[in-house]
Design a protein around this motif. Sequence first.
Motif, short mmCIF file in Angstrom:
data_model
loop_
_atom_site.label_atom_id
_atom_site.label_comp_id
_atom_site.label_asym_id
_atom_site.label_seq_id
_atom_site.Cartn_x
_atom_site.Cartn_y
_atom_site.Cartn_z
N PRO A 92 0.85 -1.20 0.00
CA PRO A 92 0.00 0.00 0.00
C PRO A 92 0.88 1.24 0.00
O PRO A 92 1.98 1.25 0.55
CB PRO A 92 -0.78 -0.13 1.31
CG PRO A 92 -0.01 -1.06 2.16
CD PRO A 92 0.78 -1.94 1.26
N ASP A 93 0.38 2.28 -0.66
CA ASP A 93 1.10 3.55 -0.72
C ASP A 93 0.97 4.30 0.59
O ASP A 93 -0.10 4.34 1.17
CB ASP A 93 0.47 4.41 -1.81
CG ASP A 93 1.47 4.71 -2.89
OD1 ASP A 93 1.17 5.57 -3.73
OD2 ASP A 93 2.55 4.10 -2.90
N ARG A 101 -8.23 7.89 -1.14
CA ARG A 101 -8.22 6.93 -2.24
C ARG A 101 -7.03 6.00 -2.07
O ARG A 101 -5.95 6.28 -2.56
CB ARG A 101 -8.10 7.68 -3.56
CG ARG A 101 -9.28 7.38 -4.48
CD ARG A 101 -9.05 7.77 -5.88
NE ARG A 101 -8.99 9.21 -6.10
CZ ARG A 101 -8.81 9.77 -7.28
NH1 ARG A 101 -8.66 9.02 -8.35
NH2 ARG A 101 -8.74 11.07 -7.40
N PRO A 102 -7.23 4.88 -1.33
CA PRO A 102 -6.09 4.01 -1.06
C PRO A 102 -5.49 3.47 -2.35
O PRO A 102 -6.21 3.04 -3.24
CB PRO A 102 -6.69 2.86 -0.23
CG PRO A 102 -8.09 3.20 0.03
CD PRO A 102 -8.49 4.34 -0.82
N GLN A 103 -4.17 3.49 -2.40
CA GLN A 103 -3.49 3.01 -3.59
C GLN A 103 -2.43 2.00 -3.21
O GLN A 103 -2.03 1.90 -2.05
CB GLN A 103 -2.83 4.19 -4.31
CG GLN A 103 -3.84 5.19 -4.84
CD GLN A 103 -3.21 6.19 -5.76
OE1 GLN A 103 -2.28 6.88 -5.40
NE2 GLN A 103 -3.72 6.28 -6.97
N ALA A 104 -1.98 1.29 -4.21
CA ALA A 104 -0.91 0.32 -3.99
C ALA A 104 0.03 0.37 -5.18
O ALA A 104 -0.33 0.86 -6.25
CB ALA A 104 -1.49 -1.09 -3.82
N ARG A 105 1.24 -0.14 -4.97
CA ARG A 105 2.22 -0.21 -6.05
C ARG A 105 2.85 -1.59 -6.11
O ARG A 105 2.94 -2.28 -5.10
CB ARG A 105 3.36 0.78 -5.81
CG ARG A 105 3.00 2.21 -5.95
CD ARG A 105 4.22 3.07 -5.69
NE ARG A 105 3.84 4.40 -5.28
CZ ARG A 105 4.03 5.49 -6.02
NH1 ARG A 105 4.61 5.41 -7.19
NH2 ARG A 105 3.63 6.66 -5.58
N PHE A 106 3.33 -1.91 -7.30
CA PHE A 106 4.08 -3.15 -7.51
C PHE A 106 5.55 -2.82 -7.37
O PHE A 106 6.04 -1.85 -7.93
CB PHE A 106 3.78 -3.68 -8.92
CG PHE A 106 4.57 -4.90 -9.28
CD1 PHE A 106 5.78 -4.77 -9.98
CD2 PHE A 106 4.13 -6.16 -8.94
CE1 PHE A 106 6.51 -5.90 -10.31
CE2 PHE A 106 4.86 -7.29 -9.27
CZ PHE A 106 6.06 -7.16 -9.96
#
Lengths: 332, 388
Positions: A92-93, A101-106
Amino acid sequence: MTAAALGESARPARAAAGAATAPRSPERVADLSPRQMAARLESGQLLLRTGPFTLRLRSPLPQVAAGIARTYAAFPLAPLHGFADFHVAVLPDAGLRNWWRPQARFWLDGKASMPLAARQAFAMLEWGLNWCVASHAHQFLVIHAAVVERHGRALLLPAPSGAGKSTLCAALVQRGWRLLSDELALLDIASGQLLGMARPVNLKNDSIELIRRFAPEAAFSASVPDTIKGTVALMRAPDDAVRRMHEPAAPAWIVLPRWQPGAAARLQPQGAAQAFMLLAGQGFNYGVHGRNGFEALGRLIDRCTCLQFSYDTLDDALACLDQLAPGTAGGR
Amino acid sequence: MTTRQPKRPPLLIAVLREPGRVASLDAAQWDRLIREARVSHLPGRLAQLIDEAGLMASVPDGPRQHLQSAQRLVLQQRATVGREIGQIARALAGADVVADGGDAVDGFALLKGAAYVAAGLPLAGGRLFGDVDILVPKARLAAVESALLVGGWRSDKLDAYDQRYYRDWMHELPPMSHSLRGTAIDVHHTLLPPTARVRLNTPALFGRWRPVAAAEPGQRAAVYVLPPTDMLLHSASHLFHEGEFGHALRDLVDLDALLRHFAASDPGFWQALLPRADALGLRRPLFYALRYCRLLLGTPVPEPVRQALQAGAPSRPVIGLMDHCWLQVFQPRPSAEGGHAVAARLALYLRSHWLRMPTGLLLRHLARKAWRRIATELAPAEQPAATG
């Protein structure tokens, strides 16, 4: 993380000696309890084999654990202290945006992708893994194509996104064809054989419902709306394909699919030169191989029957493609 | 002078110093080594060293695939760079000959990676490339830029501020890339920014170039590389003045390879190095280059050279601080960085900008960059280019 919490055998020495009461080491993802699997995943200690690659996965996000549990259940676990080709994470970012606005990254090796909405995290893992293989696995000529196999012979479906190859691929593997990959054809240049990973098939929008109806027994990850591709879901590969993930396949047919409403399913010859240009255009690392890549592609075309394929309904399409390699009743 | 070594030298650096160590690595160590090499942009170099030691066949299958993949990439990029140099030479054939400091210049000099390829240096066999860097006299800059535009290159950065940043203050044109091939070129007119606090003796850079390809009037410009001392000094000044440290260890490995090669192949190299550094005004970066090459990679540096460099060396506290920062920055980090590393990186970033321009200019520039970052953070989420 205690060894017991991770599902590791607490007394490996005893187990090796064959003591009847020693716990057996888990061999597949499904051998772990959901808690054990999530614990390993959270601490970055979930390692599994997908064909020629060993992956080390990390994510604290429950949607990723759920996706893996659903679609990677039959995959073999790899030893914790062994070599992994890719250490990847979906995290998670942190940051201001995350409040509303929850975000995530690879992540690969400390470098991150652009962020996406956190609920797309499992799909992001799959896209990220495809990127890892396409960008680094130069032991293969990697081509953007679906690959399925029957009776030891492989059918390649090269096509840009949206041409329906994933849908066709999903249908084929539910009807007796073995899945190698829905996205990445891995061509071993020296042997001319194709290798697969048996990873989940990526389906979008209407295809999801279409395949659910076509194969009610198929297992899917949760559908995720509003990705750039629309709604996305991942279909678990049949266990047989996962069990045979290390088996190579000899390429036999290159089929360029085109969905045409109202058309009867039809295979027609495709010019070799055009097929070559299409495959080269769909190559991820064609340039890296230089002349070797050019010659390998030429050999691939030479040994395959190149066909154009138009179809409408899936049943029709499969009946037509089955004629390439007639299956026996009940499959293998 | 105390030697500051990190507590546990990373596996990659130990193997770079002694490639034979790979014969005794277990699976977990190979796992760590390959990842460290990848994040440091050194898989090609690692593969080259292992190959030269005759050990590639004994590497286990998993890591060997990664090493051989890197070798394929190196080969392909080397071929691409070779072709690109030819294309640039053709594009610059028409640009006028201009006398600079009394010496006529009928071509351009290659810098960094492209120079290593053109000069056939051994380290080119392990290196992955990005752009082609060339050096031309400032007086020719306009003609060169026109010739490149005619040849199909386009300037990358179009923002007016960026253009001015490069043209007024920096030592290079804004980066350009070719509209058809996508290859990138950086055109330098000196080695350090003219606004820099260190006064580089730019005219001394020209006139001692070594030819690698002769000019064909109207067809191809002549292609040169810098002499060994200048190549080494440029590499040192590039590393120890720049602010981007993603390639720090890679650059140090380049320096080590250059030093070893020139020491072996060029008899007068060591004697000429320090006087040349003084002539160019690059003594300080040479000091750091030799120091960290010796400390980290075990580069043999003759005692007389070390002694001579003590004169005019930075003070002990400064060296201590630099050691702390640089030794952090040279560590390969396959996972996210801890606080120390981030602080070290920030300190060196600020230092590089401090070196690059006077304070007033620096403050305005940093404020502008900070504003841009905030603006990007608050912008709507962009869509990535996912495969498939």
